[in-house]
Write a protein that holds these residues in place. Sequence first.
Motif: not given
Length: 197
Positions: A6-10, A38-41, A44-47
């Motif tokens: 949770i909070g994966a950044g880039a 499972y990755v949560v960010e 949106p600019s890091n997806i």
Amino acid sequence: MIYVHIGAGAGDLDAGAHFRDGFSEFIKQSDDVNKKIYVVEANPSNISKLEETWKNYKNVKIFNFAISSSLHDTEKIKFYYSLDDAPHYQQFSSDIEHVKKYYKDLNRIKYKYIDCIKINEFLAQNFNDKIIDFFSIDIEGMDYDVIQDMDLKKFEIINFSFEHLHLDLNQKINIFKKFLKYDYSYNGSGIDHNNFD
């Protein structure tokens, strides 16, 4: 094996040379091709960078929303960031004071509204009757509320790694009391390479 971040950044593709991602380094050191990630960010600019980070892993789910606690009774949360923290905005936070600790120029601090889901709803949607082997959380100022809100009686999580850098002493004590209540034990630093977890 199930891994949650949770909070994966880039991921491991942050443009800043001094930033590394302990979670992706931890996952990629193993040859286990059956792991579920499972990755949560929120940002949106890091997806696109996360998609590139995990392109060689077939069992990856990337979510673009914020994780909140039951203290937030809204579907969106206002997130702040500094233009000086581009391009991946490491300090993307719902707490403007958190951003101001690192970036003093208020004219360069902007905001955007981000969809959010409460932590227990996210866990229920994805992990009912499943064991989470490794759970990592680093959400820039919301860590305490989300951890305190987690239903550890309902969801089985074997290993926790959480950022403690911005927690005060009472918050740290409360988190450890909660973990002890559910028979967790301290096993050293988490997966962050700077030992912030």
